[in-house]
Design a protein around this motif. Structure first.
Motif, PDB file in Angstrom:
ATOM      1  N   LYS A 199      41.248  44.803  39.160  1.00 27.58           N
ATOM      2  CA  LYS A 199      39.975  44.161  38.829  1.00 27.58           C
ATOM      3  C   LYS A 199      39.426  44.668  37.495  1.00 27.58           C
ATOM      4  O   LYS A 199      39.049  43.879  36.624  1.00 27.58           O
ATOM      5  CB  LYS A 199      38.960  44.429  39.940  1.00 27.58           C
ATOM      6  N   ASN A 220      41.124  37.832  44.857  1.00 22.24           N
ATOM      7  CA  ASN A 220      42.220  38.704  44.392  1.00 22.24           C
ATOM      8  C   ASN A 220      42.003  40.146  44.817  1.00 22.24           C
ATOM      9  O   ASN A 220      42.935  40.830  45.251  1.00 22.24           O
ATOM     10  CB  ASN A 220      42.348  38.625  42.872  1.00 22.24           C
ATOM     11  N   THR A 221      40.757  40.611  44.691  1.00 19.43           N
ATOM     12  CA  THR A 221      40.464  42.006  45.038  1.00 19.43           C
ATOM     13  C   THR A 221      40.600  42.251  46.527  1.00 19.43           C
ATOM     14  O   THR A 221      41.067  43.331  46.946  1.00 19.43           O
ATOM     15  CB  THR A 221      39.045  42.371  44.559  1.00 19.43           C
ATOM     16  N   SER A 228      43.537  47.569  44.099  1.00 24.08           N
ATOM     17  CA  SER A 228      42.642  46.412  44.018  1.00 24.08           C
ATOM     18  C   SER A 228      41.663  46.545  42.866  1.00 24.08           C
ATOM     19  O   SER A 228      41.469  45.607  42.075  1.00 24.08           O
ATOM     20  CB  SER A 228      41.903  46.239  45.347  1.00 24.08           C
ATOM     21  N   PHE A 229      41.065  47.719  42.734  1.00 24.31           N
ATOM     22  CA  PHE A 229      40.072  47.891  41.678  1.00 24.31           C
ATOM     23  C   PHE A 229      40.713  48.199  40.332  1.00 24.31           C
ATOM     24  O   PHE A 229      40.104  47.932  39.286  1.00 24.31           O
ATOM     25  CB  PHE A 229      39.078  48.978  42.073  1.00 24.31           C
TER      26      PHE A 229
END
Length: 600
Positions: free
Chosen positions: A492, A231-232, A488-489
């Motif tokens: 996350k 996913n990231t 992305s993070f």
């Protein structure tokens, strides 16, 4: 014998009393006593008194010595005045020369020094008695400082204990201090690591065959961890960038609508009034178009009066650090103006609706409120357009500079954005707002690139397009890379699934199709007035360079021609972008419905 007390040494003679005295009693007499040598009457009376007292004490001392009671001897020593005060015996315990000195010596020879005698034994420890007496004398007088502390310390170390009656006891060793016992009981100490035959080479070989050393500090992964990594790295960047690109074209459609649809609606309204020659009250949409057109026209005129070269040289004279600070300050004010401009435009549309639907009696009040709201909107959007122009000039300054100022500006600005957003706790709705801000920022960057392009057309010498294309590509790639890392993070750290970006895109598609929004859905709010002012301001000099020189009517015809041609091109772009967005929005919504039905 001799006794040292208080730094003085006093000699005594051990003797036994004569036959006329008490029965075999022992006595002590100083070897030389000036006080006893006094032949006066007072000295004799004093000696008589002391003699009578000492006779009783001698009897008690003799009985204690025979019975071996050191406690009684110590009690007698406490009752006896110190010998160290005057340097001689004051209690009169000794006089005359002993005839039975050998008796005392034989008693001392038969005493036991180290262990104390048993209670039933009749032996006497002369050494213990002398030591106890000496310690009692020193403890009671205290001539030497620290004697009491020395006695206490010796008692704590087991060297002297008065209550043990002369016995010297040995301290028992604590179990926690027994190293051999600890090594035997602790299983961790009895392994191959501490064995006698272990060596560094064997230890290293054991570590090699022991498996991966990182497994001791990192737990084993599972399918959930694997999905999180995918996913990231893949799912979130792909869906986020797809959403940003779609939002960019939605903003472009709104921008083209401002430059094509709004002028067409205004021309149609004016044509209707001129054709019918009857003034009718305009509706809310027409009043809103007029208000936006006035804001756009005043904003362009204000920016035309602005000296771009002066601002450029002021910004260019700053260092790289100051450029970074200036760009960040302008970016912050840009976001503030976006939020405030949305509220101002909503208030203006509300005033236009109130003016179009009010009664004739309330017409003046509604008209004054509409004029006041229009003035506030003009001020807000003129300031916003000036901020965007200053940002474009700053970016152009960094691109033209030959000291890698552009790279430094992009890196510092974008990574500060990552730092300020990634490590914060955000919800799904806050994430939606961040994505919408990134979409608007991407469109503003396109405006800055158009400004740089126009400046190169007007002022560049030699081949410049290749360097311009490289710099523009660098700006877009850096922005895309930073947005990818940030989202992305964010997903996350906040445990947000990639499907959230698909939901955002679905809502954006519904907004494009003008479907009724849900109560909890937030639309992408983009006001193209300030970017349109900047684009018109920077492209006007470019159009002026292609106009032929000649008389005014001739130039006016060319101005009308180029304006009409530009309008036609913009209208074509509007139709292409609008139709493409509607088609893609419909397709995506249908795909989402099919996927949901398939999952159900």
């Amino acid at each position: 014998m001799s006794i040292r007390s208080g730094g003085r040494k006093v000699s005594f003679d051990l003797l036994a009393s004569d036959s006329s005295g008490d029965d075999g009693s022992l006595s002590l007499r100083p070897a030389s006593d000036p006080f006893l040598s006094n032949g006066g009457e007072d000295g004799r009376s004093t000696r008589r008194k002391r003699k009578s007292k000492a006779s009783k004490k001698r009897k008690l001392a003799e009985r204690a010595a025979v019975a071996g009671d050191t406690g009684l001897l110590a009690g007698l020593d406490h009752q006896t005045p110190s010998l160290a005060e005057n340097g001689h015996c004051e209690d009169g315990m000794g006089f005359g020369i002993s005839e039975n000195r050998s008796v005392v010596e034989s008693v001392c020879e038969n005493t036991v020094v180290e262990p104390a005698p048993e209670p039933e034994s009749s032996e006497v420890s002369c050494v213990s008695y002398v030591e106890l007496r000496q310690r009692n004398v020193n403890g009671s007088v205290g001539d030497e400082p620290g004697d009491e502390e020395t006695s206490t310390r010796e008692s704590s170390q087991g060297q002297w204990r008065p209550e043990s009656k002369g016995n010297i006891s040995k301290l028992a060793k604590d179990g926690s201090l027994d190293w051999n016992r600890v090594m035997e009981e602790d299983p961790r100490m009895s392994g191959e690591v501490l064995s006698s035959d272990s060596s560094p080479i064997k230890y290293f070989i054991g570590e090699i065959y022991g498996g991966n050393s990182l497994r001791s500090t990192i737990s084993a992964g599972n399918e959930k961890k694997r999905q999180g990594v995918y996913n990231t790295m893949f799912h979130v960047p792909w869906r986020c960038e797809r959403l940003i690109v779609a939002g960019f074209f939605v903003c472009l459609d709104s921008f083209l609508s401002l430059l094509t649809i709004m002028p067409a609606r205004i021309l149609m309204t004016v044509w209707r009034v001129l054709h019918t020659r009857k003034f009718q009250r305009p509706n809310a949409a027409e009043l809103a178009d007029f208000g936006c057109f006035i804001v756009l026209a005043i904003g362009v005129i204000t920016l035309q009066m602005t000296d771009i070269s002066l601002i450029y040289h002021i910004i260019r004279g700053q260092g790289i650090v100051k450029l970074y600070v200036v760009y960040n300050v302008l970016e912050i004010f840009d976001k503030l103006c976006q939020s405030f401009g949305e509220d101002v435009l909503q208030v203006l549309f509300n005033s236009a609706e109130g003016l179009s639907n009010c009664s004739p009696d309330n017409m003046i009040f509604q008209l004054m409120r509409f004029i006041l709201d229009e003035t506030i909107a003009i001020i807000a959007f003129v300031v916003h357009s000036f901020i965007l122009l200053a940002q474009a000039i700053t970016l152009s300054t960094c691109i033209i500079a030959h000291n890698n100022a552009l790279l430094a500006l992009l890196v510092s600005n974008n990574f500060s954005e990552v730092k300020s957003n990634v490590f914060k706790r955000v919800s799904k709705e806050n994430l939606r707002s961040l994505v919408y801000y990134d979409i608007i920022e991407r469109f503003h960057i396109t405006t800055y690139v158009l400004f740089v392009l126009s400046q190169n057309i007007l002022e560049a010498e030699g081949p410049w397009f290749e360097s311009f294309a490289t710099d523009a590509l660098q700006v877009y790639l850096c922005e895309t890379f930073i947005d990818t890392i940030k989202h992305s993070f964010l997903a996350k750290f906040n445990e947000i699934k990639p499907h959230a970006y698909s939901d955002f895109l679905e809502d954006l598609c519904k907004q494009t199709l003008n479907e009724k929004p849900d109560e909890h859905r937030k639309d992408l709010t983009f006001i193209p007035l300030a970017p349109a002012c900047v684009v018109i301001r920077v492209l006007t000099p470019v159009y002026a360079t292609v106009l032929p020189y000649g008389p005014f009517p001739w130039r006016l015809n060319w101005i009308i021609f180029w304006s009409s041609l530009t309008y036609i091109m913009l209208a074509i772009c509007k139709m292409l972008v609008g139709l493409s967005l509607r088609h893609l929005a419909t397709w995506y919504i249908n795909q989402r419905l099919e996927n949901k039905q398939h999952v159900d």
